[in-house]
Design a protein around this motif. Structure first.
Motif, mmCIF file in Angstrom:
data_model
loop_
_atom_site.group_PDB
_atom_site.id
_atom_site.type_symbol
_atom_site.label_atom_id
_atom_site.label_comp_id
_atom_site.label_asym_id
_atom_site.label_seq_id
_atom_site.Cartn_x
_atom_site.Cartn_y
_atom_site.Cartn_z
ATOM 1 N N UNK A 91 0.807 -1.217 0.000
ATOM 2 C CA UNK A 91 0.000 0.000 0.000
ATOM 3 C C UNK A 91 0.843 1.272 0.000
ATOM 4 N N UNK A 92 2.123 1.125 -0.314
ATOM 5 C CA UNK A 92 3.015 2.264 -0.516
ATOM 6 C C UNK A 92 3.690 2.088 -1.867
ATOM 7 N N UNK A 93 4.419 3.099 -2.298
ATOM 8 C CA UNK A 93 4.968 3.071 -3.655
ATOM 9 C C UNK A 93 6.486 3.077 -3.718
ATOM 10 N N UNK A 94 7.135 3.911 -2.916
ATOM 11 C CA UNK A 94 8.564 4.135 -3.067
ATOM 12 C C UNK A 94 9.378 3.734 -1.849
ATOM 13 N N UNK A 95 8.854 3.982 -0.671
ATOM 14 C CA UNK A 95 9.602 3.846 0.570
ATOM 15 C C UNK A 95 10.049 2.403 0.796
ATOM 16 N N UNK A 96 11.241 2.227 1.370
ATOM 17 C CA UNK A 96 11.699 0.902 1.755
ATOM 18 C C UNK A 96 10.927 0.479 3.012
ATOM 19 N N UNK A 97 10.568 -0.789 3.095
ATOM 20 C CA UNK A 97 9.809 -1.301 4.225
ATOM 21 C C UNK A 97 10.570 -2.478 4.816
ATOM 22 N N UNK A 98 10.665 -2.520 6.151
ATOM 23 C CA UNK A 98 11.460 -3.582 6.741
ATOM 24 C C UNK A 98 11.159 -3.822 8.200
ATOM 25 N N UNK A 99 12.023 -4.615 8.821
ATOM 26 C CA UNK A 99 11.854 -5.027 10.219
ATOM 27 C C UNK A 99 12.841 -4.294 11.097
ATOM 28 N N UNK A 100 12.340 -3.856 12.232
ATOM 29 C CA UNK A 100 13.205 -3.166 13.176
ATOM 30 C C UNK A 100 13.006 -3.681 14.595
ATOM 31 N N UNK A 101 13.209 -4.941 14.848
ATOM 32 C CA UNK A 101 13.646 -5.910 13.849
ATOM 33 C C UNK A 101 12.954 -7.247 14.075
ATOM 34 N N UNK A 102 13.359 -8.229 13.279
ATOM 35 C CA UNK A 102 13.013 -9.620 13.557
ATOM 36 C C UNK A 102 13.926 -10.107 14.682
ATOM 37 N N UNK A 103 13.320 -10.645 15.746
ATOM 38 C CA UNK A 103 14.106 -11.160 16.870
ATOM 39 C C UNK A 103 14.503 -12.607 16.559
ATOM 40 N N UNK A 104 15.702 -12.764 16.043
ATOM 41 C CA UNK A 104 16.119 -14.021 15.436
ATOM 42 C C UNK A 104 16.074 -15.231 16.372
#
Length: 362
Positions: free
Chosen positions: A70-83
Motif C-alpha cells: 500500500x506504498x509506492x517508493x519507501x523501503x519497508x522492513x523489520x526493526x527488527x526480527x528477533x532471530x
C-alpha cells in the motif's frame, strides 16, 4: 555533514490506544506509512513484540507485506526480527518472497533479544525449530547465504552437497541490518561487515561507545565496503512544545510503568494521561524521558535532530513517532504521529517550508 545529507526513516511499534482495535491500529499504521512515503522518508520499519496490549507489531513479515503493498517508493522492513524466536530458513524464505514481490524496497533488520517475556519466548520456541541466542552470529551468516541468488549448500555425511535457496529464482537480496543496544552487537556488525543500528531510542547512554566500536572494528564485506549506521530517536513534534509534551505523555507513562514492572494496558489518550495520577518515582522517570527524547516545536526539534546526527556521525536518523491521540480521534488514524512526520519533513527534508500540496494530500 551538509544539511541536505540527512535522511529520515520511521520505526513503528504500531501502538494500540484505548478503544482502538488491532484492525484500526494497523489501518493507522498503513496511513502513517503512506504519509512517510509521500513526504520523502527513506524507510518504514516495524518491530517485533509479543503479548503487549499496547503494541500490534507482532509479526514483521506479515506487516511488511501489508505496508509495502500500500506504498509506492519507501523501503519497508523489520526493526527488527528477533532471530532467537525463529528458524533462519523461515526468515530467509519470508524475506526472499518479500524482496521478490517488492524488489529493491525490503530491509531485514535482525535483533538478538527475545522481544517478550520468558513465557512467550518458551511458546515461540516450543516447536524446537528455533535458534538459540548463542547461535546468533552463525544464524545471521546462514540467512545471508540463503538469501543470496547463489543460495547455500550443506555437506552431507555421505559427502554429497545439498543446495538450499530461500526462493527458487532470486535475482536480488533485501538489505540486511544488525540491530542492537550493546557492545556485543556493535562488534558483531563490525566483524561481519554489516550496516548497524544502535537502539538509541531506549538505550541512549551507550550510543557513542557502541558506534565507535563498530567503526573501529569494521571489516569490509561483499555487501558493504564502509561502516553504515542509523541513529534511532523517540520524537513528538507539534506546533508548540506544550502540545508536543501533552501528546508524548501517554507513551512516557507507558514506558515508566514498563520499567517499573507495573501492569500495562492500551496506550492512553492525551486526556486520559493528563488525568492519570502518577507516583513520584514514575513522574521522575517521565521527566527524564522528556529531557532526552525529542519533544518540541518544529524548529527546535529539527535543530536538535541535526545536532545529534552530527554528534554521532550518521547520515540517517530513524524516528519513532510516539505522539498519542486525543479522545474522540478517528481510531483508524494517528493524527499526532502523522503531524510529527509532516513537521520534521518540512524542516529536515524539504527546507523550512513543506509544499502546501504535500500537507494537503494527507
Amino acid at each position: 555533514m551538509s544539511p541536505s545529507a540527512l535522511s529520515l526513516s520511521v520505526l513503528d511499534l504500531i501502538p494500540v490506544r484505548t478503544s482502538q482495535s488491532s484492525a484500526q491500529a494497523i489501518a493507522a499504521a498503513v496511513h502513517l506509512a503512506q504519509s512517510a512515503d509521500r513526504l520523502g522518508y527513506t524507510r518504514y520499519w516495524v518491530a517485533e513484540h509479543h503479548n503487549m496490549q499496547a503494541v500490534a507489531s507482532t509479526n514483521p513479515p506479515v506487516l511488511i507485506g501489508i505496508l509495502a503493498a500500500q506504498t509506492e517508493r519507501i523501503r519497508v522492513g523489520s526493526g527488527g526480527v528477533m532471530l532467537p524466536n525463529h528458524s533462519p530458513l523461515v526468515i530467509a524464505e519470508q524475506f526472499g518472497i518479500l524482496e521478490a514481490a517488492f524488489p529493491g524496497r525490503i530491509d531485514l533488520g535482525l535483533g538478538r533479544a527475545p522481544g517478550s517475556d520468558p513465557m512467550i519466548t518458551a511458546l515461540l520456541r516450543s516447536s524446537g525449530a528455533v535458534s538459540e541466542v548463542d547461535a546468533f552470529p552463525r544464524n545471521i551468516a546462514d540467512i545471508t547465504a540463503l538469501l543470496h541468488p547463489d543460495g547455500a549448500s550443506l555437506s552431507l555425511t555421505s559427502g554429497q552437497e545439498y543446495t538450499l535457496h530461500a526462493t527458487p529464482a532470486a535475482t536480488a537480496m533485501p538489505e540486511i541490518w544488525l540491530l542492537g543496544s550493546s557492545e556485543y552487537s556493535a562488534r558483531l556488525a563490525a566483524r561481519q561487515g554489516m550496516p548497524y543500528v544502535f537502539a538509541n531510542h531506549f538505550a541512549g547512554d551507550g550510543t557513542t561507545q557502541a558506534l565507535d566500536l563498530y567503526r573501529r572494528g569494521f571489516t569490509p564485506s561483499e555487501s558493504l565496503d564502509a561502516p553504515r549506521t542509523i541513529l534511532t530517536l523517540n520524537v513528538s513534534v507539534a506546533d508548540t512544545r506544550a502540545e508536543a509534551l501533552a501528546l508524548a505523555l501517554p507513551q512516557m507513562q507507558q514506558m515508566a510503568r514498563l520499567r517499573s514492572g507495573l501492569p500495562l494496558g492500551p496506550l492512553a489518550t492525551v486526556e486520559e494521561a493528563a488525568a492519570a495520577p502518577m507516583a513520584p518515582a514514575l513522574l521522575e522517570m517521565t521527566e527524564r524521558m522528556a529531557a532526552t527524547w525529542i519533544i518540541d516545536e518544529p524548529v527546535a526539534a529539527a535543530t536538535r535532530i541535526r545536532a545529534l546526527a552530527a554528534q554521532f556521525g550518521v547520515d540517517e536518523v530513524m524516528l519513532q513517532p510516539i505522539a498519542s491521540a486525543h479522545t474522540g480521534a478517528d481510531a483508524a488514524t494517528s493524527p499526532g504521529r502523522e503531524r510529527t512526520l509532516e513537521l520534521l519533513a518540512a524542516g529536515l527534508l524539504h527546507g523550512e517550508q513543506l509544499p502546501a500540496e504535500l500537507l494537503a494530500a494527507g
